[in-house]
Motif scaffolding. Sequence first.
Motif, PDB file in Angstrom:
ATOM      1  N   ALA A 178       8.045  15.378   1.722  1.00 19.27           N
ATOM      2  CA  ALA A 178       8.473  14.312   0.814  1.00 19.27           C
ATOM      3  C   ALA A 178       8.340  14.709  -0.653  1.00 19.27           C
ATOM      4  O   ALA A 178       8.560  13.878  -1.539  1.00 19.27           O
ATOM      5  N   ARG A 179       8.013  15.959  -0.917  1.00 18.11           N
ATOM      6  CA  ARG A 179       7.791  16.391  -2.295  1.00 18.11           C
ATOM      7  C   ARG A 179       9.064  16.249  -3.120  1.00 18.11           C
ATOM      8  O   ARG A 179      10.180  16.280  -2.597  1.00 18.11           O
ATOM      9  N   THR A 180       8.889  16.100  -4.414  1.00 19.79           N
ATOM     10  CA  THR A 180      10.045  15.893  -5.288  1.00 19.79           C
ATOM     11  C   THR A 180      10.890  17.152  -5.420  1.00 19.79           C
ATOM     12  O   THR A 180      12.102  17.067  -5.599  1.00 19.79           O
ATOM     13  N   GLY A 181      10.252  18.324  -5.365  1.00 21.85           N
ATOM     14  CA  GLY A 181      10.995  19.567  -5.555  1.00 21.85           C
ATOM     15  C   GLY A 181      11.496  19.742  -6.976  1.00 21.85           C
ATOM     16  O   GLY A 181      12.405  20.540  -7.237  1.00 21.85           O
ATOM     17  N   THR A 182      10.899  19.012  -7.916  1.00 21.10           N
ATOM     18  CA  THR A 182      11.346  19.091  -9.301  1.00 21.10           C
ATOM     19  C   THR A 182      11.007  20.447  -9.897  1.00 21.10           C
ATOM     20  O   THR A 182       9.894  20.941  -9.746  1.00 21.10           O
ATOM     21  N   GLY A 183      11.989  21.018 -10.575  1.00 16.83           N
ATOM     22  CA  GLY A 183      11.789  22.309 -11.216  1.00 16.83           C
ATOM     23  C   GLY A 183      11.381  22.133 -12.662  1.00 16.83           C
ATOM     24  O   GLY A 183      10.635  21.221 -13.009  1.00 16.83           O
ATOM     25  N   SER A 184      11.887  22.959 -13.511  1.00 15.01           N
ATOM     26  CA  SER A 184      11.523  22.932 -14.916  1.00 15.01           C
ATOM     27  C   SER A 184      12.057  21.674 -15.599  1.00 15.01           C
ATOM     28  O   SER A 184      13.006  21.050 -15.130  1.00 15.01           O
ATOM     29  N   MET A 185      11.432  21.327 -16.706  1.00 14.05           N
ATOM     30  CA  MET A 185      11.832  20.175 -17.514  1.00 14.05           C
ATOM     31  C   MET A 185      12.415  20.676 -18.829  1.00 14.05           C
ATOM     32  O   MET A 185      11.823  21.538 -19.483  1.00 14.05           O
ATOM     33  N   SER A 186      13.566  20.136 -19.220  1.00  9.14           N
ATOM     34  CA  SER A 186      14.212  20.564 -20.461  1.00  9.14           C
ATOM     35  C   SER A 186      14.081  19.493 -21.534  1.00  9.14           C
ATOM     36  O   SER A 186      14.301  18.307 -21.267  1.00  9.14           O
TER      37      SER A 186
ATOM     38  N   ILE B  31       4.746  14.555  -5.689  1.00 11.59           N
ATOM     39  CA  ILE B  31       5.312  13.530  -4.822  1.00 11.59           C
ATOM     40  C   ILE B  31       5.324  12.207  -5.576  1.00 11.59           C
ATOM     41  O   ILE B  31       4.454  11.954  -6.420  1.00 11.59           O
ATOM     42  N   LEU B  32       6.307  11.361  -5.293  1.00 12.97           N
ATOM     43  CA  LEU B  32       6.342  10.046  -5.914  1.00 12.97           C
ATOM     44  C   LEU B  32       5.159   9.214  -5.415  1.00 12.97           C
ATOM     45  O   LEU B  32       4.804   9.249  -4.234  1.00 12.97           O
TER      46      LEU B  32
ATOM     47  N   GLY C  92       4.853   6.134  -4.797  1.00  9.64           N
ATOM     48  CA  GLY C  92       5.199   5.230  -3.704  1.00  9.64           C
ATOM     49  C   GLY C  92       5.249   5.934  -2.363  1.00  9.64           C
ATOM     50  O   GLY C  92       4.805   5.385  -1.339  1.00  9.64           O
ATOM     51  N   ASP C  93       5.782   7.156  -2.330  1.00  6.61           N
ATOM     52  CA  ASP C  93       5.825   7.931  -1.089  1.00  6.61           C
ATOM     53  C   ASP C  93       4.419   8.322  -0.649  1.00  6.61           C
ATOM     54  O   ASP C  93       4.094   8.310   0.547  1.00  6.61           O
ATOM     55  N   LEU C  94       3.578   8.688  -1.599  1.00  6.22           N
ATOM     56  CA  LEU C  94       2.191   9.029  -1.283  1.00  6.22           C
ATOM     57  C   LEU C  94       1.465   7.825  -0.694  1.00  6.22           C
ATOM     58  O   LEU C  94       0.755   7.947   0.317  1.00  6.22           O
ATOM     59  N   ALA C  95       1.651   6.650  -1.288  1.00  6.55           N
ATOM     60  CA  ALA C  95       0.993   5.435  -0.789  1.00  6.55           C
ATOM     61  C   ALA C  95       1.415   5.126   0.642  1.00  6.55           C
ATOM     62  O   ALA C  95       0.590   4.738   1.480  1.00  6.55           O
ATOM     63  N   ARG C  96       2.690   5.315   0.937  1.00  5.26           N
ATOM     64  CA  ARG C  96       3.182   5.041   2.291  1.00  5.26           C
ATOM     65  C   ARG C  96       2.554   5.991   3.302  1.00  5.26           C
ATOM     66  O   ARG C  96       2.131   5.571   4.394  1.00  5.26           O
ATOM     67  N   ILE C  97       2.469   7.267   2.966  1.00  8.34           N
ATOM     68  CA  ILE C  97       1.894   8.255   3.887  1.00  8.34           C
ATOM     69  C   ILE C  97       0.407   7.983   4.109  1.00  8.34           C
ATOM     70  O   ILE C  97      -0.103   8.072   5.245  1.00  8.34           O
ATOM     71  N   LEU C  98      -0.310   7.624   3.056  1.00 13.12           N
ATOM     72  CA  LEU C  98      -1.733   7.313   3.198  1.00 13.12           C
ATOM     73  C   LEU C  98      -1.933   6.038   4.024  1.00 13.12           C
ATOM     74  O   LEU C  98      -2.866   5.952   4.836  1.00 13.12           O
ATOM     75  N   TYR C  99      -1.057   5.071   3.845  1.00 19.23           N
ATOM     76  CA  TYR C  99      -1.144   3.843   4.646  1.00 19.23           C
ATOM     77  C   TYR C  99      -0.919   4.143   6.125  1.00 19.23           C
ATOM     78  O   TYR C  99      -1.662   3.672   6.996  1.00 19.23           O
ATOM     79  N   ASP C 100       0.094   4.940   6.413  1.00 16.54           N
ATOM     80  CA  ASP C 100       0.385   5.296   7.806  1.00 16.54           C
ATOM     81  C   ASP C 100      -0.780   6.038   8.448  1.00 16.54           C
ATOM     82  O   ASP C 100      -1.014   5.919   9.661  1.00 16.54           O
ATOM     83  N   ALA C 101      -1.529   6.794   7.644  1.00 15.99           N
ATOM     84  CA  ALA C 101      -2.654   7.568   8.174  1.00 15.99           C
ATOM     85  C   ALA C 101      -3.884   6.705   8.413  1.00 15.99           C
ATOM     86  O   ALA C 101      -4.834   7.157   9.072  1.00 15.99           O
ATOM     87  N   THR C 102      -3.888   5.470   7.910  1.00 15.15           N
ATOM     88  CA  THR C 102      -5.086   4.630   8.002  1.00 15.15           C
ATOM     89  C   THR C 102      -4.864   3.275   8.666  1.00 15.15           C
ATOM     90  O   THR C 102      -5.834   2.617   9.059  1.00 15.15           O
ATOM     91  N   LYS C 103      -3.628   2.842   8.801  1.00 14.90           N
ATOM     92  CA  LYS C 103      -3.368   1.466   9.234  1.00 14.90           C
ATOM     93  C   LYS C 103      -3.884   1.141  10.632  1.00 14.90           C
ATOM     94  O   LYS C 103      -4.196  -0.028  10.926  1.00 14.90           O
TER      95      LYS C 103
ATOM     96  N   ALA D  27       5.875  10.314 -10.582  1.00 17.75           N
ATOM     97  CA  ALA D  27       5.481  11.413  -9.709  1.00 17.75           C
ATOM     98  C   ALA D  27       4.043  11.816 -10.014  1.00 17.75           C
ATOM     99  O   ALA D  27       3.625  11.851 -11.177  1.00 17.75           O
ATOM    100  N   VAL D  28       3.281  12.095  -8.970  1.00 14.12           N
ATOM    101  CA  VAL D  28       1.910  12.574  -9.124  1.00 14.12           C
ATOM    102  C   VAL D  28       1.819  13.946  -8.477  1.00 14.12           C
ATOM    103  O   VAL D  28       2.640  14.300  -7.635  1.00 14.12           O
ATOM    104  N   ASP D  29       0.811  14.719  -8.885  1.00 16.15           N
ATOM    105  CA  ASP D  29       0.751  16.071  -8.344  1.00 16.15           C
ATOM    106  C   ASP D  29      -0.665  16.456  -7.938  1.00 16.15           C
ATOM    107  O   ASP D  29      -1.652  15.894  -8.401  1.00 16.15           O
ATOM    108  N   PHE D  30      -0.709  17.430  -7.046  1.00 11.84           N
ATOM    109  CA  PHE D  30      -1.949  18.043  -6.586  1.00 11.84           C
ATOM    110  C   PHE D  30      -1.844  19.536  -6.842  1.00 11.84           C
ATOM    111  O   PHE D  30      -0.775  20.123  -6.683  1.00 11.84           O
TER     112      PHE D  30
END
Length: 414
Positions: free
Chosen positions: A68-76, A99-100, A102-113, A44-47
């Motif tokens: 498509a965000r992970t929605g991950t909360g706290s880490m234990s 966001i993962l 892989g999901d980010l790469a797909r969205i960026l590809y769709d925006a440029t292809k 997962a990467v973040d902004f």
Amino acid sequence: MKNRNVLISGASVAGPVLAYWLHRHGFNPVIVERAPALRDGGYAVDFRGEAHLSILRRMGILAELESARTGTGSMSYVNSAGKPQAKLPADLFAGDLEILRGDLARILYDATKDHTEYLFGDSVTSLTEDADGVTVTFERAAPRRFDLVIGADGLHSNTRRLAFGPEEEFVRHLGVYCAIFTTDNHLGLDHTGHAYRTAGKLVAMYSARDNAEAKAVFYFGSPQLGLDRRDVVRQQAVLAEHFTGSGWQSDRLLHDMRYAPDFYFDSVGQVHMDAWTRGRVALVGDAAYCPSSLSGMGSGLALVGAYVLAGELAAADGDHRVAYARYQEQVRAYATGCQKMGDGVAKLMVPDSRLMASVLNRYYKVMPYLPGKNMAAKIARKAAENITLQDYPVGLPGSFTRRGTAVGQDLGLV
């Protein structure tokens, strides 16, 4: 406008973002990517902060990323029996948007292809520059001429090697290796993660894609091992040597590793260069200033760098000499600040003694009750927002007027 035809090496984050903005500014980008297709999986990467979010908003993809965000909360942090011992807040890991990759790469590809030519399953083998451009040879495709070449091909950049020199001159190993892969969410994690740390090692799991799967992550301390980056069998053997019998879920995850479709293994490092450009060649993102995968800053820094590089090329009407100099002026201090976030994190992630591991585990247990509990997240946000972005008009070559847009303000939709 000069130098319209631009080759970009790398289709992860910086490459497609750069292609998007170059097209908007009137250039003709082509992306070459070694992988045969978009890479799925990954961590997962973040902004975080308006410096990141405002660029994504201008690209028109922020809403899709949020969906498509992970929605991950706290880490234990857990003990060997899996019992939570300490909890760290989500903002420390996930920022404003996680966001993962892989999901980010797909969205960026769709925006440029639709406006960018992609050459998958290929890579650059040589760069020959002259006064008018660069002749590029490929492993598979026929040689082609480009006005400019941009390396957006990561920590182990092939473009950097060809144009600037061997990797060891620029990459600093931080003493840590990382592995990640997709596995079953057999712990039933609900938008959260568990991590187990011992001396020199950390193994973690966090849920992904609405808890339908999980990511397994391993970190271990080690000097450089000299492994072939494409020898997955040897990489998995090394990981098993370090973690077999380490406790918690280590053995279960090592078993699952053998069947993972997206196993990834690499050293953790930073890239330090005096100059990111040479002649008609430039570097952006991790290829130029990787802050390390432990910093949490890599994707945001790549996003900002690509936005600025494309904007400065447009502002200079394609004059790469002027644009490259301004790109480095704009991004240098910001990249340095982001890299500082990666310094020292390695020792905290995988302390090299049982005593230090115990001390850190105890500290995390009481951290929620300490006055400075949010300090790390605040420092990360400050580093992410420590730049004044220029507002580069699109579709109006030669009409650029330099004016800063302070971070914290929306750059505006176009």
